[in-house]
Write a protein that holds these residues in place. Structure first.
Motif, PDB file in Angstrom:
ATOM      1  N   HIS A  51       1.381   5.552  -1.636  1.00  0.00           N
ATOM      2  CA  HIS A  51       0.794   6.723  -2.292  1.00  0.00           C
ATOM      3  C   HIS A  51       1.939   7.507  -2.931  1.00  0.00           C
ATOM      4  CE1 HIS A  51      -3.093   6.306  -0.225  1.00  0.00           C
ATOM      5  NE2 HIS A  51      -2.431   6.131   0.901  1.00  0.00           N
ATOM      6  N   HIS A  56      -4.967  -0.687   6.618  1.00  0.00           N
ATOM      7  CA  HIS A  56      -4.987  -0.286   8.038  1.00  0.00           C
ATOM      8  C   HIS A  56      -5.735  -1.240   8.975  1.00  0.00           C
ATOM      9  CE1 HIS A  56      -2.835   3.288   7.028  1.00  0.00           C
ATOM     10  NE2 HIS A  56      -3.766   3.662   6.166  1.00  0.00           N
ATOM     11  N   ASP A  86       2.260   3.349   2.982  1.00  0.00           N
ATOM     12  CA  ASP A  86       1.221   4.382   2.992  1.00  0.00           C
ATOM     13  C   ASP A  86       1.766   5.757   2.597  1.00  0.00           C
ATOM     14  OD1 ASP A  86      -1.443   5.097   3.297  1.00  0.00           O
ATOM     15  OD2 ASP A  86      -1.247   5.598   5.415  1.00  0.00           O
ATOM     16  N   HIS A 144      -9.067   2.341   2.287  1.00  0.00           N
ATOM     17  CA  HIS A 144      -8.645   2.533   3.683  1.00  0.00           C
ATOM     18  C   HIS A 144      -9.788   2.077   4.595  1.00  0.00           C
ATOM     19  CE1 HIS A 144      -6.166   5.859   1.745  1.00  0.00           C
ATOM     20  NE2 HIS A 144      -5.278   5.040   2.253  1.00  0.00           N
ATOM     21  N   HIS A 203       0.870  -1.194   0.000  1.00  0.00           N
ATOM     22  CA  HIS A 203       0.000   0.000   0.000  1.00  0.00           C
ATOM     23  C   HIS A 203       0.901   1.237   0.000  1.00  0.00           C
ATOM     24  CE1 HIS A 203      -3.525   2.503   0.844  1.00  0.00           C
ATOM     25  NE2 HIS A 203      -2.858   3.065   1.833  1.00  0.00           N
TER      26      HIS A 203
HETATM   27 ZN   LIG Z   1      -3.148   5.010   2.407  1.00  0.00          ZN
END
Ligand SMILES: [Zn+2]
Length: 388
Positions: A31, A218, A266, A180, A29
């Motif tokens: 970004h 998460h 993340d 998420h 995961h």
């Molecule tokens: Zn994220």
């Protein structure tokens, strides 16, 4: 044929004497869009909770992104991944003021560096119906040409109508959600208030938990019942320890979530060794984890990609680690070295899809200095636009 074979045999030889050669890493995961945040000024208001962190930092940043910034973010992230040993990224992208074509820009940047990818656009109602529609359209356009997922921001920013359309896309393209889930208690609170159910129950109703491609990032604030639903589902969970610490949202506990747990950064950075070590050390207090299960979570992303037949993470993805140790390194004690000794800086060479993309810690597919020079310029534009 003869020529091809001899050309193959004459290929570059890398001396791996005394080195560790293993499968390259992958990020569950990420970004890429947050790459230009490093070193930016403080937000106009000091965030006091998770919602304010989103409002005053991340949603302000992603709304300021344009084509050049998205490209610079993706190129610099791809380089950072390669340098830390990862050759595959599962990314979750948002750029509400530049939605159409955004995923293809990222895909091309990753391709250029030689990083495999599984992308999605973060569909959300947080900026109104029109933006939600654009997110759905971008998803459909991208999935018509490339492998990917149906991205959603989080339950608390996605209404039933948009969620239904996203679920229809998931069925149409035979893929999964990437969303998420209960990153903060706020997600559960708003979902309960607006929809009268928990986040995981809601996702189950839309069919997201039936897909082994679905990724739940998460999962920090789940009830026992939700944990059971996740455990009995086909979906995968991603733990993001550094991000959870940074956002002050709580601590991950995987003990009731089953075996399908992988690790992600993340958007905090692109270093999966550091991520696994953080998961291990935090887990001594908050989770049930040992060196072997920490390493297993680190490796699980390969299983996720493999069982779902995603391309780009095959056997010809390798890292050569130049790891100096004061104690013997054996296969029996490797996980101990992995948790207590290994560093991203030990990654010396990286092979992605059979191609050498980093030699002696130097990226060979693109000019790193040029990419970072251009991304610094884009960062200044971005910060100016954000009025930081
Ligand atoms: Zn994220």
């Amino acid at each position: 044929m003869e020529d091809e074979r001899s050309a193959h045999l004459e290929g570059e030889v890398i001396d791996c004497q005394g080195k560790i050669v293993t499968k390259s890493f992958a990020i569950g995961h990420h970004h890429a869009y947050s790459a230009l945040a490093r070193g930016m000024g403080a937000p106009t208001k000091n965030p006091e909770n998770f919602y304010e962190i989103l409002k005053y930092i991340w949603w302000k940043l992603d709304k300021s992104l344009d084509r050049e910034m998205i490209e610079a973010s993706a190129l610099s992230t791809a380089i950072a991944c390669a340098k830390a040993g990862s050759t595959f990224v599962i990314d979750h992208h948002a750029s509400p003021e530049f939605i159409p074509d955004s995923l293809e820009i990222i895909a091309k940047a990753f391709d250029k560096v030689g990083i495999g990818h599984l992308l999605c656009y973060e569909i959300s109602d947080r900026d109104g119906e029109e933006k939600a529609e654009e997110g759905l359209e971008e998803t459909a356009a991208y999935l018509s040409n490339r492998q990917g997922l149906v991205g959603l921001h989080a339950s608390f920013t996605v209404g039933d109508e948009t969620m239904k359309k996203a679920a229809d896309l998931m069925q149409k393209f035979r893929t999964g959600f990437h969303i998420h889930v209960a990153e903060a208690a706020y997600d559960e609170k708003v979902t309960e208030e607006n929809f009268g159910k928990t986040v995981v129950e809601r996702l189950k109703e839309f069919g997201a938990l039936n897909s082994p491609k679905t990724i739940l990032a998460h999962c920090l604030h789940l009830s026992d019942k939700e944990k059971e639903l996740v455990r009995k589902s086909k979906a995968w969970v991603v733990q993001n320890p550094d991000s959870n610490l940074n956002n002050h949202v709580g601590f991950f506990d995987g003990s009731e979530l089953g075996e399908r747990i992988m690790l992600g950064t993340d958007g905090m950075h692109s270093d999966m060794i550091r991520t696994a070590q953080q998961a291990y050390f935090l887990g001594q207090t908050f989770d049930s984890i040992d060196v072997n299960s920490a390493y297993q979570r680190f490796k699980n992303v390969h299983e996720y990609l493999n069982v779902n037949n995603f391309e780009g993470d095959g056997e010809n993805n390798l890292v050569v680690l130049d790891y100096k140790s004061p104690t013997p390194v054996k296969s029996e004690n490797f996980t101990g070295h992995f948790v207590y000794g290994l560093r991203a800086s030990d990654v010396q060479h990286v092979i992605s899809n059979g191609k050498l993309i980093m030699r002696d810690r130097q990226i060979v597919t693109v000019d790193e200095d040029e990419v970072l020079g251009a991304s610094k310029e884009q960062a200044l534009w971005l910060w100016r636009r954000m009025r930081l």
